[in-house]
Write a protein that holds these residues in place. Structure first.
Motif, mmCIF file in Angstrom:
data_model
loop_
_atom_site.group_PDB
_atom_site.id
_atom_site.type_symbol
_atom_site.label_atom_id
_atom_site.label_comp_id
_atom_site.label_asym_id
_atom_site.label_seq_id
_atom_site.Cartn_x
_atom_site.Cartn_y
_atom_site.Cartn_z
ATOM 1 N N ASN A 1 0.824 -1.204 0.000
ATOM 2 C CA ASN A 1 0.000 0.000 0.000
ATOM 3 C C ASN A 1 0.860 1.257 0.000
ATOM 4 N N LYS B 1 0.838 4.112 -2.935
ATOM 5 C CA LYS B 1 0.584 5.528 -2.648
ATOM 6 C C LYS B 1 1.791 6.394 -3.037
ATOM 7 N N THR B 2 2.994 5.859 -2.886
ATOM 8 C CA THR B 2 4.191 6.596 -3.281
ATOM 9 C C THR B 2 4.225 6.814 -4.786
ATOM 10 N N GLU C 1 1.618 6.790 -6.832
ATOM 11 C CA GLU C 1 0.531 7.733 -7.140
ATOM 12 C C GLU C 1 0.953 9.169 -6.859
ATOM 13 N N GLY C 2 1.483 9.377 -5.647
ATOM 14 C CA GLY C 2 1.857 10.725 -5.236
ATOM 15 C C GLY C 2 2.985 11.306 -6.063
ATOM 16 N N HIS D 1 -10.871 2.642 -8.924
ATOM 17 C CA HIS D 1 -10.459 3.769 -8.091
ATOM 18 C C HIS D 1 -11.664 4.635 -7.747
#
Length: 331
Positions: free
Chosen positions: A227, A231-232, A234-235, A293
């Motif tokens: 996870n 998220k890394t 995505e960010g 999403h």
């Protein structure tokens, strides 16, 4: 083939869900879609089609609801009814862009887990620089994992990549802090030993910095680590594009350059958009369950439908069941 879709789940429901469904029936002549949700709200955006039906309900699971409690108490919620269509044999797969935890609970309690699968895994296909993409699992279905769970993730991911994505003999990597066999914590060291003996194309440890270079087709890790990696990525992608946008609009000269580069930048953005690969599959269940999403627009929903169609057509769940039975026998 029938696919049940939670029409009320996600930030842009029901409009983008309905538009994605209409796009899918135009593209695939073997797909019949059941849109589950408020009929009046759905029909505001729906062009009548013989291959799209509406199952009416006004109950919805909200993003703020406690997942397990919501699934158990809101038995007529659009997400729960979509999962129930699968259980009752009225649909081959279900899709939702709603509450992730609730969809995982609905998958476990309504659709059901494949016998022998200890813990299902949530697995998106993420972009790579070359455009092939790679499957990452688990990204949050289970924060903790045992070596045996990572072995099952590897088997399921390999089957999905071969059957649904058409990758012959997919390369499976174990996410670690180094590529050497003895690197990592007790989980990765023990998992390495199991993966090395498994009937998969295990290529060893892979590092996070190499993921977008396409170092492997399937990458396995525990849900906590997965996870954070998700998220890394995505960010970082959003930050890079925001910085580019700022730089390309900072002056008249840069704006002129941006106008010239716009088509190329759009291609680059689409290449790094993981919604182009579909949603995150919840692997280990008796039938395909796809989590789109929460901010999905119509194209992302279309791709999630395409993904569910491919999983159902290639009997990914049935193949996983047989493979897990063979693993248990060999152990």
């Amino acid at each position: 083939m029938k696919l049940a879709i939670d029409a009320m789940g996600g930030d842009n429901a029901p409009k983008e869900i309905v538009l994605g469904a209409m796009k899918a029936v135009q593209a695939f002549n073997d797909v019949h879609i059941i849109l589950v949700g408020d009929e009046n709200k759905i029909k505001e955006h729906l062009v009548p089609s013989e291959r799209i039906e509406v199952l009416h309900t006004e109950e919805v699971i909200l993003a703020t609801d406690e997942p397990v409690r919501a699934v158990r108490r809101k038995k007529d919620a659009s997400m729960v009814l979509a999962a129930r269509q699968v259980t009752e044999g009225k649909a081959d797969a279900c899709i939702s862009a709603g509450n992730t935890g609730a969809l995982m609970a609905a998958g476990l309690f309504v659709v059901g887990r494949i016998e022998g699968i200890e813990r299902p895994a949530l697995a998106p296909t993420l972009p790579t620089i070359g455009g092939e993409g790679f499957l990452l699992l688990d990204v949050g279905a289970n924060a903790d994992a045992k070596p045996e769970h990572l072995l099952q993730y590897a088997v399921m991911g390999s089957i999905y990549s071969e059957k649904a994505r058409g990758i012959k003999n997919p390369r499976v990597g174990l996410l670690n802090i180094g590529t050497e066999e003895k690197k990592g914590n007790e989980l990765t060291k023990s998992a390495y030993a199991l993966l090395k003996e498994a009937d998969i194309n295990f290529i060893g440890n892979v590092e996070a910095r190499d993921l977008l270079d396409g170092v492997a087709d399937v990458v396995v890790t525990d849900g906590f680590t997965g996870n954070m990696v998700l998220k890394t990525i995505e960010g970082t992608a959003m930050s890079v594009f925001n910085m580019l946008k700022s730089a390309l609009t900072s002056s008249v000269k840069s704006k002129l350059a941006a106008a010239v580069l716009k088509p190329d930048l759009k291609v680059l953005k689409n290449k790094m958009d993981y919604s182009e690969y579909g949603g995150a599959g919840l692997f280990g269940l008796k039938a395909p369950v796809i989590k789109a999403h929460g901010s999905s627009e119509s194209n992302a929903i279309y791709n999630a439908i395409r993904q569910a169609r491919e999983m159902a057509a290639n009997d990914v769940s049935g193949t996983i069941k047989k493979a897990i039975e063979e693993v248990q026998i060999s152990q």
